[in-house]
Design a protein around this motif. Sequence first.
Motif, PDB file in Angstrom:
ATOM      1  N   MET A 221      -1.184  -7.956  -7.108  1.00 33.35           N
ATOM      2  CA  MET A 221      -1.334  -6.990  -6.012  1.00 33.35           C
ATOM      3  C   MET A 221      -0.064  -6.886  -5.177  1.00 33.35           C
ATOM      4  O   MET A 221       0.631  -7.888  -4.954  1.00 33.35           O
ATOM      5  N   PRO A 222       0.256  -5.699  -4.704  1.00 35.04           N
ATOM      6  CA  PRO A 222       1.392  -5.552  -3.783  1.00 35.04           C
ATOM      7  C   PRO A 222       1.051  -6.177  -2.437  1.00 35.04           C
ATOM      8  O   PRO A 222      -0.110  -6.469  -2.137  1.00 35.04           O
ATOM      9  N   GLY A 223       2.056  -6.402  -1.627  1.00 37.86           N
ATOM     10  CA  GLY A 223       1.842  -7.031  -0.337  1.00 37.86           C
ATOM     11  C   GLY A 223       1.193  -6.112   0.667  1.00 37.86           C
ATOM     12  O   GLY A 223       1.256  -4.881   0.553  1.00 37.86           O
ATOM     13  N   THR A 224       0.551  -6.729   1.638  1.00 37.15           N
ATOM     14  CA  THR A 224       0.000  -5.981   2.775  1.00 37.15           C
ATOM     15  C   THR A 224       0.756  -6.388   4.027  1.00 37.15           C
ATOM     16  O   THR A 224       1.117  -7.558   4.200  1.00 37.15           O
ATOM     17  N   GLN A 225       0.975  -5.432   4.894  1.00 37.65           N
ATOM     18  CA  GLN A 225       1.775  -5.697   6.086  1.00 37.65           C
ATOM     19  C   GLN A 225       1.039  -6.622   7.052  1.00 37.65           C
ATOM     20  O   GLN A 225      -0.177  -6.536   7.214  1.00 37.65           O
ATOM     21  N   ASP A 226       1.817  -7.500   7.665  1.00 43.14           N
ATOM     22  CA  ASP A 226       1.265  -8.475   8.603  1.00 43.14           C
ATOM     23  C   ASP A 226       2.098  -8.403   9.875  1.00 43.14           C
ATOM     24  O   ASP A 226       3.337  -8.499   9.832  1.00 43.14           O
ATOM     25  N   SER A 227       1.428  -8.242  11.006  1.00 41.36           N
ATOM     26  CA  SER A 227       2.155  -8.054  12.255  1.00 41.36           C
ATOM     27  C   SER A 227       2.998  -9.262  12.629  1.00 41.36           C
ATOM     28  O   SER A 227       4.106  -9.119  13.168  1.00 41.36           O
ATOM     29  N   SER A 228       2.508 -10.488  12.325  1.00 42.11           N
ATOM     30  CA  SER A 228       3.281 -11.680  12.665  1.00 42.11           C
ATOM     31  C   SER A 228       4.562 -11.753  11.845  1.00 42.11           C
ATOM     32  O   SER A 228       5.602 -12.204  12.324  1.00 42.11           O
ATOM     33  N   THR A 229       4.488 -11.264  10.623  1.00 42.37           N
ATOM     34  CA  THR A 229       5.677 -11.286   9.767  1.00 42.37           C
ATOM     35  C   THR A 229       6.692 -10.252  10.227  1.00 42.37           C
ATOM     36  O   THR A 229       7.897 -10.520  10.300  1.00 42.37           O
ATOM     37  N   VAL A 230       6.206  -9.043  10.550  1.00 46.53           N
ATOM     38  CA  VAL A 230       7.110  -8.000  11.041  1.00 46.53           C
ATOM     39  C   VAL A 230       7.766  -8.443  12.341  1.00 46.53           C
ATOM     40  O   VAL A 230       8.971  -8.261  12.556  1.00 46.53           O
TER      41      VAL A 230
END
Length: 612
Positions: free
Chosen positions: A164-173
């Motif tokens: 699966m492709p990644g999903t955006q995570d606010s802590s990572t951004v």
Amino acid sequence: MGLTTPNFPTIEPGKTVMDIPYRERIKRFGRHWVDYGFGGPKLFPILYIFKLLTFCITGWAVAAITTGLNPLDLSEGWREPIVWQKLVAWVMLLESLGVAGAWGPLTFHFKPMTGGVLYWARTKTLRQPPWPDKVPGTAGDERTPLDVALYVGFLISLVVCLAMPGTQDSSTVGAIGANEGLITTGPLVAAIVLNLLMGLRDKVTWIAARSEQYLPALIFFAFFPLVDMVVAAKILIVTVWVGAAVSKIGRHFGHVIPPMVSNTPWVPSKAIKRMHYRNYPDDIRPSERALMIAHGPGTLVEVVAPLVLLFSQDHTLTVAAVVLMMGFHLFIISTFPLAVPLEWNALFMYLAAFLFLQFPAWDGYGLGDMDPALLVLTVISCTLLPIIGNNRPDWVSFLPSMRQYAGNWASALWAFAPGAERKLDEHLVKPANTQKQQLTDLYGEDAAELVLQHGLSWRAMHSMGRGLNSVMMNSLGEDIDSYYLRDAEPLCNVVVGFNFGDGHLHDWRLIEAIQRRCNFAPGEFIVVWVESEPIFRDKQQYWVMDAAVGFVERGEWKVSEAVREQPWLPNGPIPVNVKWRKPGYERVRHPAPDVPVRAGDDGDGKAVPTTA
């Protein structure tokens, strides 16, 4: 030793290995190990290198392509946390399939070269629940459709994590800016749950997945924000390094280095190999040089460098420590020790660079930057099992205890009366025959027996080998020369599909499971098993089991007395303290067909002859 030609010990014309008394075999073959190690053809290390490179390249390509990155642009994938996550899932998948650390001839898998999925994806093979009397729904020792479903489901969950492709995570951004996201939480949670359920039903598959290291990582990936995730991963890897180093303090690890160096394919010089022994050929205990290597670079570096990485605020010092730890793992790979975990070492080289250079402590990824509650929880969860396991090794096996290379292992010898070993192939459901039969099919019976007896000399060169042989000599008496002795680890591989040095996988419960299927007669199958030494106690607890009778003896020996002797025990068995012996037990004798039965052994119920 050629590309395809092995270099095993030679036997006089007209004789077989079983014509040589047992202690003489250990002496002769141990000396041969000093110069040639396992003696396998050069094709073996080439095969392992090819496999490692194939898996490393494939793993990187899968992690990059499924994330939408160019696999040829290493700098692009280097900074992405999802690539790190996927590489961990990739190696865990390889281990769970049985094609990584527990694969190939250096784990005594010859034909086929793996166990793993061939065993665990089919019903009726043996399984080993860790707490069958305490956890409802886990009793029994036969693999069922439920076990297969849990195992296959776990594999599928890892594949989904990879695909699966990644999903955006606010802590990572917020921490690193634009990125390719993280692995979706759903398949990670599925992998965690299935791993735990699978492990409650069968500890073999749980240990084989190296869950003591990768399961915590999956939990960090699923539930921790990026900064906490990275710092927790640092604590985990440092715990693995330091735990392994602490376990090497003592008398055992010095006996690991010489036979490991002797097996290193890029050290062709006999003189260099013999430098690691006191006085070849008369004294093949570790030399002072070997002991210095064991407790200097082998132990001290693995304590100091990881702690530097965890606490360092200096770039140059951190780079130096990373290079040192990468070199440490590269050296382990290059020695090709038996049961070599190549992929694990390669992953740790990557993790050392990624975690401590890409996310250095001075850039907001130090212990003080982690949520305090998560920090305490992580430290306790990472250190609890090593602390308990080193003090009570009977409660925690050596992998969760972080004793990967310590030489302080639970171990065993199995002894079969002539002809009895074939019952394992006749009555157990398993995809592979015993090593004796595998090697017989490839090279003939005499060569097969020679290889297996040569492996026993390797065990005798380690601390626990002297104790195991001593108790076996006491148990079998003069019959030790005619019984077929086997190191339990390789046979465990073909019985349950995996071992990797974990003696808890071939303890009394496995012997009972085998006996229920094979129905060995009294005296046909004798087991001597020893637990790891609790840290700094100088004693190891052993037991003796006659598979048809049950436990017949318990006792202990001192490690200091075991390491004092030569591997072949020229002075006889080391002293053992027998704490209990089964009242009235006397082993039923099974001499070889051409060995006369002594007077008195005439059918009185205590000793009888047998046919091969």
